[in-house]
Structures are given as C-alpha cells and as structure tokens.
Design an enzyme around this catalytic site. Sequence first.
Site: not given
Ligand SMILES: C[S@@+](CC[C@H](N)C(=O)[O-])C[C@H]1O[C@@H](n2cnc3c(N)ncnc32)[C@H](O)[C@@H]1O
Length: 250
Positions: A74, A99, A126, A149, A153, A185, A223, A225-226
């Site tokens: 994930e 993460e 990353d 994310d 923009k 979403d 989740t 964020f969902e």
């Molecule tokens: C909008 S949140 C969604 C979190 C979770 N999947 C949820 O639905 O609740 C996006 C997450 O992806 C992580 N993220 C973004 N780019 C990433 C990357 N390249 N490697 C690891 N994590 C990343 C961010 O730190 C953030 O916690």
Amino acid sequence: MSTGSGFSDGPKPTPRPVPGCRPIRSFVLREGRLTAAQARALATLWPRFGIDWVPGEALDLPALFGNDRPVVLEIGFGNGQSLATMAEQDPGRNWLGIEVHRPGIGHLLLEIERRGLTNLRVLRQDAVEVLRTGLSPGALDAVQLFFPDPWPKRRHHKRRILNSELIELLARVIRPGGIFHAATDWPPYAEQMLELLEDARDWFVNTAGPGQYAPRPAHRPLTRFEQRGERLGHPVRDLIYRRLPGQTGR
Ligand SMILES: C[S@@+](CC[C@H](N)C(=O)[O-])C[C@H]1O[C@@H](n2cnc3c(N)ncnc32)[C@H](O)[C@@H]1O
C-alpha cells in the site's frame, strides 16, 4: 538493508537525485506532532516492524516477512487504519505499507501491536523510489493506492503520484495476474487515472470493463481521507486493473 536500528536513526525519505534538478515529489514532508504513544511506538516497535531501506538495495521480501507468501503493497497509507484492517482480515498474504508521515507510521505501529499482526511491515520512504530500485520484477501480488493527494491546482498536477512513470514501475513489480487498485474522491484525478490506465493496455486490463470505474469492493475499508471526502460530498471512484502476462515495465 537492515531491520532493527532505532527509528530516529533510520533513513529519511530520499528523493532520487537528478543533477541540477529539484525532484518533483508527490508529498510535502511535514514532521507533524507525535503523540506520546506514537513516539513510544516508533522507538520500540519500529525495530520489529519497520524496514530501514537504503535506495538501490533490493528488498528481500521473504526474509523480511519470514515466509514467501504473496505481498500486497500500500502506497501512502495515511494513519494506516484501513491497511491494518486489511492485513488482519487477510492473514494469508503479507502486507507492506509505505508512508512518509511519521505520526501516521506511529499510528500504524500501534495498530499492529493492538491487533497482534505479524504479516505487516512498514517503510518510511518515497514509494516511487522503492518501486524504482527496491523491488524485483513481479515481486508483488497487488499494489493499492487509496486517496492519493489530489494536488488540485493546475500548477501542482505534476506532483500527482499516478502518472505514466508510476504505471511503468507498477507494470514491472506486479506479477502477471496481480492487481493494481486505486481509489480517489477527486473526479478530475479519477478521470486522469482512468485515461492513463486505459492507455497502458499492453500491461493492464480493466476488471470493470473498458473505460469503467469498478464497484467499491467489500474488502476495502473506509479510509480516513475517504470519510473526509464523504463529509464534503465527494463521489468515490475505484479503479481495479489486472496485470497482463508478458511485456515487462521499466
Ligand atoms: C491524502 S493522504 C491518504 C491517506 C490514506 N490512504 C487514506 O485514504 O486515508 C495521502 C498520503 O500519501 C502519502 N504519500 C504521498 N506521496 C507519497 C510517496 N511518494 N511515498 C509515500 N507516501 C506518500 C502522504 O504522506 C499522505 O499520508
């Protein structure tokens, strides 16, 4: 690769250095405040469940999990609540979460402890870099990307993690017959994902039929964020693709 060093000494997410170029990343690293419980989890549980990975090293997944069961990755698990639920409900597979956000990692470690999970490991990196250099071809049974994310923009669209490079990397690491599952979403991002994945038809087939979003599968928990998106009235789209045999990605 090593497991077992203290989390605070572990590597920070390392973007791939390109001479003369600032890397474009899909996240902004904010340290965020740790609760006392999360700080304790990072200090005491990271050595057991965290992976200190150095970019360029191949991850030895059977050694990390202690068995050679299929592995689900994930990307960007947030606070890890839904990842922990999935790992608990599917003990026959191994689960790897990536993460960059420390409080979220601390939260997931606490969930691992609370639920007594043995089939879940965590990387603070990353995810793109891990896909580029840390995994061998066909190493994964499935990859899930839930509510990445959206970078709404226009000038930030280049930060969206799902792009043609990511799809090539996924095509390399997902085994033939394995699954890539994304959910979002943010309708414009969903449309972009659909377009990019339909264009990758040499590698992936849409399980819902060409150009279709998939029905929400029962095994995907809501989740964090969902839930936020639902409160704001955002429609949720799932995209589920199966890796075809042949034609390797990058
Ligand atoms: C909008 S949140 C969604 C979190 C979770 N999947 C949820 O639905 O609740 C996006 C997450 O992806 C992580 N993220 C973004 N780019 C990433 C990357 N390249 N490697 C690891 N994590 C990343 C961010 O730190 C953030 O916690």
